[in-house]
Write a protein that holds these residues in place. Structure first.
Motif, PDB file in Angstrom:
ATOM      1  N   ARG A   1       0.830  -1.204   0.000  1.00 34.05           N
ATOM      2  CA  ARG A   1       0.000   0.000   0.000  1.00 34.05           C
ATOM      3  C   ARG A   1       0.862   1.251   0.000  1.00 34.05           C
ATOM      4  NH1 ARG A   1      -5.084   1.247   4.045  1.00 34.05           N
ATOM      5  NH2 ARG A   1      -5.199   3.499   3.716  1.00 34.05           N
TER       6      ARG A   1
ATOM      7  N   GLU B   1      -4.581  -5.556   1.106  1.00 34.33           N
ATOM      8  CA  GLU B   1      -3.160  -5.859   1.305  1.00 34.33           C
ATOM      9  C   GLU B   1      -3.005  -7.109   2.166  1.00 34.33           C
ATOM     10  OE1 GLU B   1       0.945  -3.423   2.267  1.00 34.33           O
ATOM     11  OE2 GLU B   1      -0.870  -2.884   3.381  1.00 34.33           O
TER      12      GLU B   1
ATOM     13  N   PHE C   1      -8.583   1.335  -0.742  1.00 33.53           N
ATOM     14  CA  PHE C   1      -8.073   0.208   0.021  1.00 33.53           C
ATOM     15  C   PHE C   1      -9.183  -0.325   0.924  1.00 33.53           C
ATOM     16  CE2 PHE C   1      -4.431   3.013  -0.766  1.00 33.53           C
ATOM     17  CZ  PHE C   1      -3.593   2.140  -1.443  1.00 33.53           C
TER      18      PHE C   1
END
Length: 231
Positions: A33, A79, A158
């Motif tokens: 990220r 992630e 995200f």
């Protein structure tokens, strides 16, 4: 690309028409990220290939509507162990537009949406039960016209890697993840000729495991990879 490779309709587009991508070690490293935030923020926006967009613009000329309807898709990134994964869906086979194809969660703008970002967040939650908030947004890509008459804005965010998916079977048949690095391989996403109504257009396509990713989804992923300046 082999010049003999040519698709005549959606039924003939399959895995066997796509050559294996050239392997390259550097983009296959884990992409975190932190790495993506820095890379994306420092990269200029990538414009779409006019030869690929031409299929959508020609389709608009044959329709009665004169304006593209606003819509959004969510490029959701989770992630895992320092490597980002992209969430993708397989659309339900009974849908009117693009049945059974691989796509991002997304849909048209509703009156209740505050803005295009709100649309992407809402659609993702409705389709797969995954949530995102504005503090986890990375940004947006250039809006893209589609053959179904929409102007689609890809929103990048995200999401929690420990999400609990709740799939709306009216919209989605399956949810799966692909490591972002897969899309950043050299020549991973190939441009190919596509024959429609006697006209030849260019489309993007790639394969991952038993999934064929093509059309608008592949075009957005290609633009994303180009913005990261890895191809």
């Amino acid at each position: 690309m082999d010049k003999a490779t040519r698709m005549t309709d959606t039924t003939t587009l399959n895995h066997s028409t796509l050559p294996a991508p050239t392997q390259r070690k550097s983009p296959m490293r884990p992409l975190s990220r932190h790495w993506l935030v820095q890379r994306f923020s420092l990269s200029p926006g990538c414009q779409y290939d006019e030869r690929v967009i031409r299929r959508a613009t020609d389709a608009m000329k044959r329709q009665t509507q004169t304006e593209l309807r606003p819509a959004a898709v969510m490029i959701a990134l989770a992630e895992r162990q320092g490597e980002l994964h992209v969430l993708l869906t397989k659309r339900a086979t009974h849908l009117k537009h693009h049945p059974g194809q691989i796509s991002f969660p997304g849909g048209k703008v509703e009156r209740s949406d505050k803005d295009i970002i709100d649309t992407a967040i809402r659609e993702m939650e409705e389709e797969i039960g995954v949530t995102a908030n504005r503090t986890n947004l990375l940004g947006c890509l250039t809006p893209l016209p589609t053959v179904s008459g929409y102007l689609v804005t890809p929103v990048i965010a995200f999401v929690d890697a420990n999400y609990d998916a709740v799939i709306d079977e009216n919209e989605v048949d399956a949810l799966f993840e692909v490591p972002l690095a897969q899309f950043l391989r050299k020549n991973a996403i190939r441009k190919q000729p596509f024959l429609v109504r006697g006209n030849t257009y260019d489309i993007y396509a790639m394969t991952y495991q038993d999934h064929l990713i093509w059309g608008v989804t592949a075009q957005i992923l290609y633009a994303f990879s180009q913005q990261l300046c890895l191809n």
